[in-house]
Structures are given as C-alpha cells and as structure tokens.
Design a protein around this motif. Structure first.
Motif, PDB file in Angstrom:
ATOM      1  N   UNK A  23       0.827  -1.198   0.000  1.00 38.19           N
ATOM      2  CA  UNK A  23       0.000   0.000   0.000  1.00 38.19           C
ATOM      3  C   UNK A  23       0.865   1.252   0.000  1.00 38.19           C
ATOM      4  N   UNK A  24       1.982   1.215   0.767  1.00 37.14           N
ATOM      5  CA  UNK A  24       2.862   2.379   0.785  1.00 37.14           C
ATOM      6  C   UNK A  24       3.536   2.582  -0.571  1.00 37.14           C
ATOM      7  N   UNK A  25       3.902   1.496  -1.248  1.00 39.88           N
ATOM      8  CA  UNK A  25       4.521   1.623  -2.557  1.00 39.88           C
ATOM      9  C   UNK A  25       3.530   2.134  -3.595  1.00 39.88           C
ATOM     10  N   UNK A  26       2.244   1.865  -3.422  1.00 42.73           N
ATOM     11  CA  UNK A  26       1.246   2.288  -4.390  1.00 42.73           C
ATOM     12  C   UNK A  26       0.742   3.699  -4.181  1.00 42.73           C
ATOM     13  N   UNK A  27       1.050   4.307  -3.045  1.00 42.62           N
ATOM     14  CA  UNK A  27       0.545   5.639  -2.766  1.00 42.62           C
ATOM     15  C   UNK A  27       1.066   6.702  -3.728  1.00 42.62           C
ATOM     16  N   UNK A  28       2.347   6.719  -4.105  1.00 43.85           N
ATOM     17  CA  UNK A  28       2.800   7.790  -5.002  1.00 43.85           C
ATOM     18  C   UNK A  28       2.200   7.724  -6.400  1.00 43.85           C
ATOM     19  N   UNK A  29       1.687   6.570  -6.833  1.00 39.23           N
ATOM     20  CA  UNK A  29       1.174   6.441  -8.190  1.00 39.23           C
ATOM     21  C   UNK A  29      -0.007   7.367  -8.454  1.00 39.23           C
ATOM     22  N   UNK A  30      -1.061   7.410  -7.613  1.00 42.37           N
ATOM     23  CA  UNK A  30      -2.136   8.378  -7.877  1.00 42.37           C
ATOM     24  C   UNK A  30      -1.637   9.816  -7.918  1.00 42.37           C
ATOM     25  N   UNK A  32       1.382  10.796  -8.940  1.00 44.56           N
ATOM     26  CA  UNK A  32       2.081  10.996 -10.209  1.00 44.56           C
ATOM     27  C   UNK A  32       1.098  11.161 -11.359  1.00 44.56           C
ATOM     28  N   UNK A  33       0.081  10.305 -11.421  1.00 44.01           N
ATOM     29  CA  UNK A  33      -0.914  10.393 -12.495  1.00 44.01           C
ATOM     30  C   UNK A  33      -1.711  11.697 -12.390  1.00 44.01           C
ATOM     31  N   UNK A  34      -2.069  12.068 -11.158  1.00 39.09           N
ATOM     32  CA  UNK A  34      -2.810  13.319 -10.975  1.00 39.09           C
ATOM     33  C   UNK A  34      -1.988  14.536 -11.359  1.00 39.09           C
ATOM     34  N   UNK A  35      -0.687  14.554 -11.006  1.00 39.34           N
ATOM     35  CA  UNK A  35       0.171  15.678 -11.378  1.00 39.34           C
ATOM     36  C   UNK A  35       0.340  15.764 -12.880  1.00 39.34           C
ATOM     37  N   UNK A  36       0.474  14.610 -13.544  1.00 40.88           N
ATOM     38  CA  UNK A  36       0.590  14.603 -15.001  1.00 40.88           C
ATOM     39  C   UNK A  36      -0.655  15.188 -15.657  1.00 40.88           C
ATOM     40  N   UNK A  37      -1.827  14.811 -15.172  1.00 45.00           N
ATOM     41  CA  UNK A  37      -3.073  15.326 -15.756  1.00 45.00           C
ATOM     42  C   UNK A  37      -3.222  16.822 -15.505  1.00 45.00           C
ATOM     43  N   UNK A  38      -2.852  17.284 -14.317  1.00 45.64           N
ATOM     44  CA  UNK A  38      -2.993  18.709 -14.010  1.00 45.64           C
ATOM     45  C   UNK A  38      -1.979  19.568 -14.742  1.00 45.64           C
ATOM     46  N   UNK A  39      -0.869  18.973 -15.185  1.00 45.88           N
ATOM     47  CA  UNK A  39       0.122  19.730 -15.946  1.00 45.88           C
ATOM     48  C   UNK A  39      -0.273  19.919 -17.400  1.00 45.88           C
ATOM     49  N   UNK A  40      -1.281  19.177 -17.865  1.00 40.48           N
ATOM     50  CA  UNK A  40      -1.761  19.317 -19.238  1.00 40.48           C
ATOM     51  C   UNK A  40      -2.687  20.528 -19.348  1.00 40.48           C
ATOM     52  N   UNK A  41      -2.895  21.057 -20.568  1.00 39.27           N
ATOM     53  CA  UNK A  41      -3.780  22.218 -20.730  1.00 39.27           C
ATOM     54  C   UNK A  41      -5.198  21.912 -20.256  1.00 39.27           C
ATOM     55  N   UNK A  42      -5.898  22.911 -19.749  1.00 31.64           N
ATOM     56  CA  UNK A  42      -7.252  22.671 -19.223  1.00 31.64           C
ATOM     57  C   UNK A  42      -8.193  22.059 -20.252  1.00 31.64           C
ATOM     58  N   UNK A  43      -8.111  22.485 -21.510  1.00 32.40           N
ATOM     59  CA  UNK A  43      -9.047  21.973 -22.525  1.00 32.40           C
ATOM     60  C   UNK A  43      -8.705  20.542 -22.935  1.00 32.40           C
TER      61      UNK A  43
END
Length: 393
Positions: A23-30, A32-43
C-alpha cells in the motif's frame, strides 16, 4: 515462548506487513498520475481514471484518449482544432502525426477508425510522446503566457535534417495507383508559394507595427534593459481593466507549472508503472521484434555519427524577446546600480540576418546542383526513347 510459536508469530507479522508495504509503494502512483493530468492544458486535461482504465485496456477510455492525443498533437503542430471534428478525422490525424514523429508500432495503426478499442495502445503512444519528444515540456512552452514581444531564432537546420533523416527514409509509400499529374504538383507548388508570400507580407507588417510601439514607448519602461513597452504592456496601459484576464492566465499557468514540478519528482513512479506494461508487450511480440528495433536504433546512430563527430559550431535556437535599440541607446542604469551586459543573453538581429543569408546561399547552391543532376538523368532517359520529343515546361 517456544521456538515454534515464536516463528509462527514472526511469519504472521511479516504477512501483515506485506500488504502495508504494497500500500505504501502504491501511494505515489495516484499522485504521479494526478500531477501529469494537471500539468496538461485545461481543454485537454483528462481525468486520472482515464489513464488507469487505459492501463487495463478498457474500451470506455479509447475515445477520451483519441481526443487527448488529437488536441495535444494539434497544438504541437500549430493547427487549429475543434471539438466538433469527426472522430474518424481525429484518429486519422493522430496516426499521421505519430508516424511523422517516428512511432512505428503497427498495433496502433491497426486500431479501428471508430475509436471503439485500443486504449492500452494509446496509453503506450502517449507515454512514448512524453519521453521521445518531451511532449509536456513543448506544450507548456507553447502555451506560456507571453508578456513580451518575442520571435523565434533558429540556426539548427543541419540538426533537424540529420534528426529526421531516419524517419523520412522509413516513410510509407503514398499508394497512388495511377501516379500523380505533374500539373497538379505545379498547382500545389504555386499555391504554396502564394501562401508563403502572403505570410511574409503579414510578418513584415507585424514588424512595422512592433517597431512603432517600441519607438513611441522608448524610455517608459522601469526596466532600463528593455526600455520600452511590449504590445501586451501597451494594451494594459490603454485598457487597465484587461489585467484581470491576464491575471487569470498567469494563475492558471502557475498551477500548471506547480503540477509539472510535482510530476518531475514523481515521474519515476509513472515509468515503473508503465515498464511493467512494456514487458508484457515484449513478451507478446517476441525477441525478433526487439532485435529489429535495436538494429534500427543502431542504424540511426551510425547515420548521425559523422555529424556528431564534426566540430561544434555556435548555433542559436529558441524564443528571444524583441528589444529596440536606437542609434543613441539610453543609459544602462537601473535602481541600485548598473547592469552588466553579461547578465542577459543578447542576440543581434544583424548577426541573425547574416547567418540566414549564408544559409540561403548554401541552399541555393545545393538546389542548383540537384537541378543539374536531375537534368542529366532526364537526358539519359530521353536518349532511350525513340520517336519521343521532350519539351521542357
């Protein structure tokens, strides 16, 4: 306590710790994915669940991924896009753009044109673009809020030609059955030259207007290195109420940059999540496909070896802010003291023009040589045609 009970207790504790460690190893994955999505343009910002569904090849994520790639690649290539474009046109453009960038995985090009399947393949292509062409960095640089008047300067044509040499050699055949009419090619060439002249005229008009703004606002800027206002700054002086819109754009860009910094910290977690995917694909493809890709990579490196061994030359590349310099420049003093010339990167327009003129001369000489070679080949072909008269256009 007897040794047997002590051993069973340790094993039980280890079993309880294993899920906690997973569970601790899997915590950074959400994250990382969330940061990648938020770094993309809003549209073009997908939901994090879209990437997770695509990892398991869920068909529900296919259409979202086609639209994501369509929007990002359209921005990279500087084309206008609309959400009303038909899905088959979007898919056709994405496949063509991926082939242009060198993505030669055949499974993607076999995907149906209705977008009903292939989310896992699209996730692989998206990840490949992130790594191969620095997709995220390009999008952030292209969508950067520009408060100054900038122009792009590039003297790296040789680099571009050598980097694209491998991809152009692997381009597919056009597949035209009856060939191409020469008159149609001449019409396309004339249309291209007309559009180029129109673009050149518009660019000259823009330069004249920029020169007027820089000249009339000379000495008004608090930064004495610049000395004048940009178009955006001049517009804010004339219409101060527009600062709210500029402030919103800057805040949105700041949030994207913060998400990008978070993504760079968690990026290894994302690639570890995707490497697993690539290992499964390699097992399906077999060793032969892997060996073929290695061979192609070696051939591309050998093609660039001669260029890389050449002595380095000073080149300019990137965006530069346009700064007007009169014949009698103003003082270089600012608040607190003088400004050193080494503190800013200054590129003279005269130097850029001189380099471009040298490049133009070199290209004209190369064009003349190619025309002469083509004329000789046509003469050799004409000699073997009895009773045929060739008239040059």
């Amino acid at each position: 306590m007897c040794p047997a009970r002590r051993g069973r207790g340790r094993r039980g504790a280890m079993r309880r710790q294993e899920p906690e460690q997973e569970q601790r190893r899997g915590r950074p994955l959400p994250g990382a994915v969330g940061a990648l999505c938020r770094a993309l343009p809003p549209r073009a910002r997908p939901a994090p669940d879209t990437l997770r569904r695509a990892k398991f090849d869920r068909p529900q994520a296919s259409l979202d991924f086609w639209r994501l790639l369509y929007t990002l690649l359209k921005q990279i290539h500087g084309h206008k896009w609309a959400e009303s474009d038909a899905i088959d046109n979007q898919i056709r453009f994405v496949k063509a753009a991926l082939w242009y960038h060198g993505y030669d995985r055949p499974e993607l090009y076999r995907l149906p044109s209705d977008g009903s399947a292939g989310s896992r393949e699209l996730l692989l292509a998206f990840s490949w673009l992130l790594h191969r062409i620095s997709l995220l960095e390009q999008i952030l640089a292209q969508n950067r809020v520009k408060t100054g008047d900038e122009t792009s300067v590039c003297t790296c044509e040789d680099d571009l030609r050598n980097s694209l040499k491998g991809t152009t050699e692997k381009a597919p055949e056009p597949g035209l059955e009856g060939g191409v009419d020469v008159r149609y090619l001449q019409w396309l060439n004339g249309r291209l030259r007309f559009q180029w002249r129109s673009l050149h005229a518009q660019h000259q008009e823009q330069c004249k207007l920029l020169h007027k703004i820089h000249l009339f606002t000379s000495g008004s800027h608090m930064d004495q290195i610049l000395g004048h206002f940009s178009v955006t700054e001049t517009d804010l002086v004339r219409q101060p109420e527009n600062y709210k819109q500029l402030l919103q754009l800057l805040e949105s860009e700041t949030m994207q940059l913060e998400a990008f910094l978070e993504w760079k910290q968690l990026e290894p977690v994302y690639w570890q999540w995707m490497v697993k995917t690539r290992e499964e694909e390699l097992q399906k493809e077999g060793f032969s496909a892997t060996a073929r890709k290695i061979q192609e990579s070696v051939e591309l490196k050998l093609l660039d070896l001669a260029y890389l061994c050449a002595p380095p030359r000073k080149r300019m590349h990137g965006s530069h802010r346009l700064v007007f310099r009169s014949k009698h420049p103003a003082s270089k003093m600012v608040f607190g003291g003088s400004v050193s010339k080494e503190s800013v990167s200054i590129v003279s327009a005269t130097e850029v023009i001189r380099k471009l003129q040298m490049r133009e001369t070199s290209l004209a000489r190369e064009l003349k040589q190619l025309r002469e070679e083509s004329r000789q080949r046509l003469a050799e072909v004409a000699e073997g045609l009895d009773g045929v008269i060739c008239i040059s256009p």
